[in-house]
Scaffold this active site. Structure first.
Site, PDB file in Angstrom:
ATOM      1  N   LYS A  52       0.835  -1.191   0.000  1.00  0.00           N
ATOM      2  CA  LYS A  52       0.000   0.000   0.000  1.00  0.00           C
ATOM      3  C   LYS A  52       0.874   1.247   0.000  1.00  0.00           C
ATOM      4  O   LYS A  52       1.999   1.158   0.496  1.00  0.00           O
ATOM      5  CB  LYS A  52      -0.966   0.034   1.192  1.00  0.00           C
ATOM      6  CG  LYS A  52      -0.410  -0.366   2.557  1.00  0.00           C
ATOM      7  CD  LYS A  52       0.758   0.312   3.185  1.00  0.00           C
ATOM      8  CE  LYS A  52       0.754   1.750   3.498  1.00  0.00           C
ATOM      9  NZ  LYS A  52       1.983   2.216   4.203  1.00  0.00           N
ATOM     10  N   TYR A  96      -4.458   3.894   6.502  1.00  0.00           N
ATOM     11  CA  TYR A  96      -5.033   2.949   7.475  1.00  0.00           C
ATOM     12  C   TYR A  96      -6.329   3.500   8.060  1.00  0.00           C
ATOM     13  O   TYR A  96      -7.248   2.749   8.390  1.00  0.00           O
ATOM     14  CB  TYR A  96      -4.041   2.665   8.608  1.00  0.00           C
ATOM     15  CG  TYR A  96      -2.857   1.835   8.174  1.00  0.00           C
ATOM     16  CD1 TYR A  96      -2.952   0.448   8.110  1.00  0.00           C
ATOM     17  CD2 TYR A  96      -1.660   2.427   7.816  1.00  0.00           C
ATOM     18  CE1 TYR A  96      -1.874  -0.315   7.700  1.00  0.00           C
ATOM     19  CE2 TYR A  96      -0.579   1.677   7.412  1.00  0.00           C
ATOM     20  CZ  TYR A  96      -0.688   0.300   7.354  1.00  0.00           C
ATOM     21  OH  TYR A  96       0.373  -0.462   6.945  1.00  0.00           O
TER      22      TYR A  96
HETATM   23  P1  NAD Z   1      12.317   1.416   2.685  1.00  0.00           P
HETATM   24  O1  NAD Z   1      12.774   2.778   2.351  1.00  0.00           O
HETATM   25  O2  NAD Z   1      12.781   0.817   3.952  1.00  0.00           O
HETATM   26  O3  NAD Z   1      12.697   0.410   1.499  1.00  0.00           O
HETATM   27  C1  NAD Z   1      12.534   0.752   0.150  1.00  0.00           C
HETATM   28  C2  NAD Z   1      13.338  -0.205  -0.705  1.00  0.00           C
HETATM   29  O4  NAD Z   1      13.235   0.212  -2.076  1.00  0.00           O
HETATM   30  C3  NAD Z   1      14.827  -0.227  -0.371  1.00  0.00           C
HETATM   31  O5  NAD Z   1      15.313  -1.542  -0.416  1.00  0.00           O
HETATM   32  C4  NAD Z   1      15.460   0.579  -1.500  1.00  0.00           C
HETATM   33  O6  NAD Z   1      16.777   0.173  -1.804  1.00  0.00           O
HETATM   34  C5  NAD Z   1      14.511   0.252  -2.646  1.00  0.00           C
HETATM   35  N1  NAD Z   1      14.549   1.260  -3.702  1.00  0.00           N
HETATM   36  C6  NAD Z   1      14.651   0.978  -5.015  1.00  0.00           C
HETATM   37  N2  NAD Z   1      14.677   2.099  -5.734  1.00  0.00           N
HETATM   38  C7  NAD Z   1      14.632   3.110  -4.866  1.00  0.00           C
HETATM   39  C8  NAD Z   1      14.666   4.512  -5.012  1.00  0.00           C
HETATM   40  N3  NAD Z   1      14.725   5.090  -6.218  1.00  0.00           N
HETATM   41  N4  NAD Z   1      14.596   5.266  -3.899  1.00  0.00           N
HETATM   42  C9  NAD Z   1      14.501   4.708  -2.688  1.00  0.00           C
HETATM   43  N5  NAD Z   1      14.464   3.367  -2.472  1.00  0.00           N
HETATM   44  C10 NAD Z   1      14.536   2.584  -3.557  1.00  0.00           C
HETATM   45  O7  NAD Z   1      10.720   1.433   2.619  1.00  0.00           O
HETATM   46  P2  NAD Z   1       9.717   0.406   3.290  1.00  0.00           P
HETATM   47  O8  NAD Z   1       9.320   0.921   4.625  1.00  0.00           O
HETATM   48  O9  NAD Z   1      10.229  -0.949   3.194  1.00  0.00           O
HETATM   49  O10 NAD Z   1       8.441   0.618   2.343  1.00  0.00           O
HETATM   50  C11 NAD Z   1       8.339  -0.005   1.074  1.00  0.00           C
HETATM   51  C12 NAD Z   1       6.866  -0.107   0.693  1.00  0.00           C
HETATM   52  O11 NAD Z   1       6.192  -0.898   1.644  1.00  0.00           O
HETATM   53  C13 NAD Z   1       6.126   1.209   0.665  1.00  0.00           C
HETATM   54  O12 NAD Z   1       5.203   1.225  -0.388  1.00  0.00           O
HETATM   55  C14 NAD Z   1       5.383   1.263   1.980  1.00  0.00           C
HETATM   56  O13 NAD Z   1       4.189   2.014   1.938  1.00  0.00           O
HETATM   57  C15 NAD Z   1       5.105  -0.199   2.221  1.00  0.00           C
HETATM   58  N6  NAD Z   1       5.023  -0.542   3.650  1.00  0.00           N
HETATM   59  C16 NAD Z   1       3.937  -1.198   4.092  1.00  0.00           C
HETATM   60  C17 NAD Z   1       3.812  -1.520   5.438  1.00  0.00           C
HETATM   61  C18 NAD Z   1       2.619  -2.279   5.912  1.00  0.00           C
HETATM   62  O14 NAD Z   1       2.441  -2.394   7.124  1.00  0.00           O
HETATM   63  N7  NAD Z   1       1.806  -2.841   5.029  1.00  0.00           N
HETATM   64  C19 NAD Z   1       4.809  -1.149   6.325  1.00  0.00           C
HETATM   65  C20 NAD Z   1       5.930  -0.488   5.839  1.00  0.00           C
HETATM   66  C21 NAD Z   1       6.028  -0.182   4.492  1.00  0.00           C
END
Ligand code: NAD
Length: 369
Positions: free
Chosen positions: A139, A224
């Site tokens: 999401k 949420y």
């Molecule tokens: P994060 O920043 O920790 O991770 C992002 C990942 O994308 C990293 O591995 C990064 O290397 C990669 N990436 C690739 N291209 C990139 C770029 N151009 N810029 C930045 N990062 C890049 O983020 P996250 O917290 O893991 O979130 C990722 C997704 O998951 C989001 O869409 C977020 O909304 C979703 N999420 C959902 C929940 C949930 O409870 N359902 C919780 C956290 C995150």
């Protein structure tokens, strides 16, 4: 004024243990089963090895009954050795963003789980579908309704399923809110309030860059509250008004809102209120009904959710939400049943998010019908 220490997403949520509690799911037979008993568990490839994939999804995949971590897709080669060792992933199941499309030839991978920044969800969902893989997408599903339409079409054309990572649909406290609200156990809901906020840290992160996130806390955590309002009432809003909160940190929040509040007009006349922020701390879903209040606080964390009703505290076992979500989705795929948090629900929320922003920017009531 006291300054709050920035917290990471990991500080405000924690992972709880898995239990075997089963929720009542209703499915319709819409898809032809794609599994031919070749193995009991379907293979999932995680795309993007950031915080959520590393600390929640991958560990949860060690607990799942119907799926396992079969592959990874990453743009950061230095992450590979640790993942390979920890999850016993063969070299043949490790991809980067460039050679990702060749995943179509990999029989170990049944499902691609897109866990990238929001702006990349559409591209990788569509590429995964074109590679013939079922897709789970985090999401918010995408930044625009047009992107959602393309994602849904790509999955339909490839005859693969699309699920959105709405983990709280597989979590018993939130599902109890659904039951109490939609079955009117305490009568009609007269007031409904939802709020989610935490203090965001690193000012350079993609969540604060509009092109990558689509916006601020509404995209990340306000979603949420939108979900909570829709599933607790069993209804979708018909109009929205919204107001941006004051920006206390103009530099950090140069591109996105720091906080905002909104009001949804529901079809039965109820006004449901939501708020979210990247510089405060709250986490609740509260319904005031004719015969009393039922609520969750915290409502949206990975664990430690607490709820109360006019009859006392809610009491449910702690579950591993991510394991439950992926198991339920995989089971649906195995059985040829539709994933119940699918692309249409993701698209609805993208439409609502964009309407909230339009209301915030114009100061007008935006109709949703
Ligand atoms: P994060 O920043 O920790 O991770 C992002 C990942 O994308 C990293 O591995 C990064 O290397 C990669 N990436 C690739 N291209 C990139 C770029 N151009 N810029 C930045 N990062 C890049 O983020 P996250 O917290 O893991 O979130 C990722 C997704 O998951 C989001 O869409 C977020 O909304 C979703 N999420 C959902 C929940 C949930 O409870 N359902 C919780 C956290 C995150």
């Amino acid at each position: 004024m006291p300054t709050r220490k920035p917290i990471s997403r990991r500080d405000f949520v924690y992972q709880a243990g898995l239990t075997g509690l089963a929720l009542p799911f209703s499915h319709s037979k819409l898809f032809t089963p794609t599994v031919k008993n070749k193995k009991d568990k379907l293979g999932i490839a995680l795309v993007g090895l950031g915080g959520y994939a590393t600390h929640q999804l991958a560990p949860a995949l060690l607990e799942t009954e119907h799926c396992y971590l079969a592959g990874i897709v990453t743009g950061t080669p230095s992450k590979i050795p640790d993942w390979k060792e920890k999850y016993k992933i063969p070299d043949a199941n490790i991809y980067n963003y460039e050679n990702f499309d060749t995943i179509r030839d990999n029989k170990d991978i049944d499902i691609v789980y897109v866990v990238l920044p929001n702006s990349m969800h559409a591209e990788f969902t569509i590429r995964a579908a074109k590679a013939g893989k079922h897709v789970i997408c985090e999401k918010p599903m995408a930044l625009t309704v047009e992107e959602c339409d393309k994602m849904i079409k790509a999955c339909k054309d490839a005859n693969v399923q699309l699920g959105i990572g709405y983990r709280l649909h597989y979590e018993p406290f939130n599902q109890e809110m659904v039951r109490l609200g939609t079955q009117k156990v305490y009568g009609n809901i007269e007031k409904l309030n939802a709020g989610f906020a935490f203090t965001i840290g690193d000012p350079k992160q993609w969540r604060l860059k509009k092109a990558m996130s689509g916006g601020g806390p509404l995209q990340d955590i306000g979603i949420y509250c939108i979900q909570g309002i829709c599933y607790t009432t069993g209804m979708e809003p018909v109009a929205v008004r919204a107001t941006e909160g004051p920006k206390k940190d103009m530099e950090k929040f140069k591109e996105v809102e720091e906080s905002l509040t909104w009001e949804f007009d529901m079809p039965n006349g109820l006004i449901a209120k939501g708020k979210c922020s990247y510089s405060e701390s709250y986490n609740f879903l509260r319904a005031e009904a004719a015969k009393g209040t039922f609520e969750l606080s915290p409502a949206y964390n990975y664990g430690g959710i607490q709820g109360k009703t006019p009859d006392g505290a809610m009491n449910f076992p702690r579950v591993n939400q991510q394991a439950r979500q992926m198991d339920a989705m995989t089971e649906a795929i195995k059985k040829g049943e539709k994933i119940r948090t699918g692309g249409e629900m993701g698209k609805r929320d993208v439409k609502l998010i964009n309407a909230v922003y339009e209301a915030m920017h114009t100061g007008k009531t935006i109709s949703l019908v």
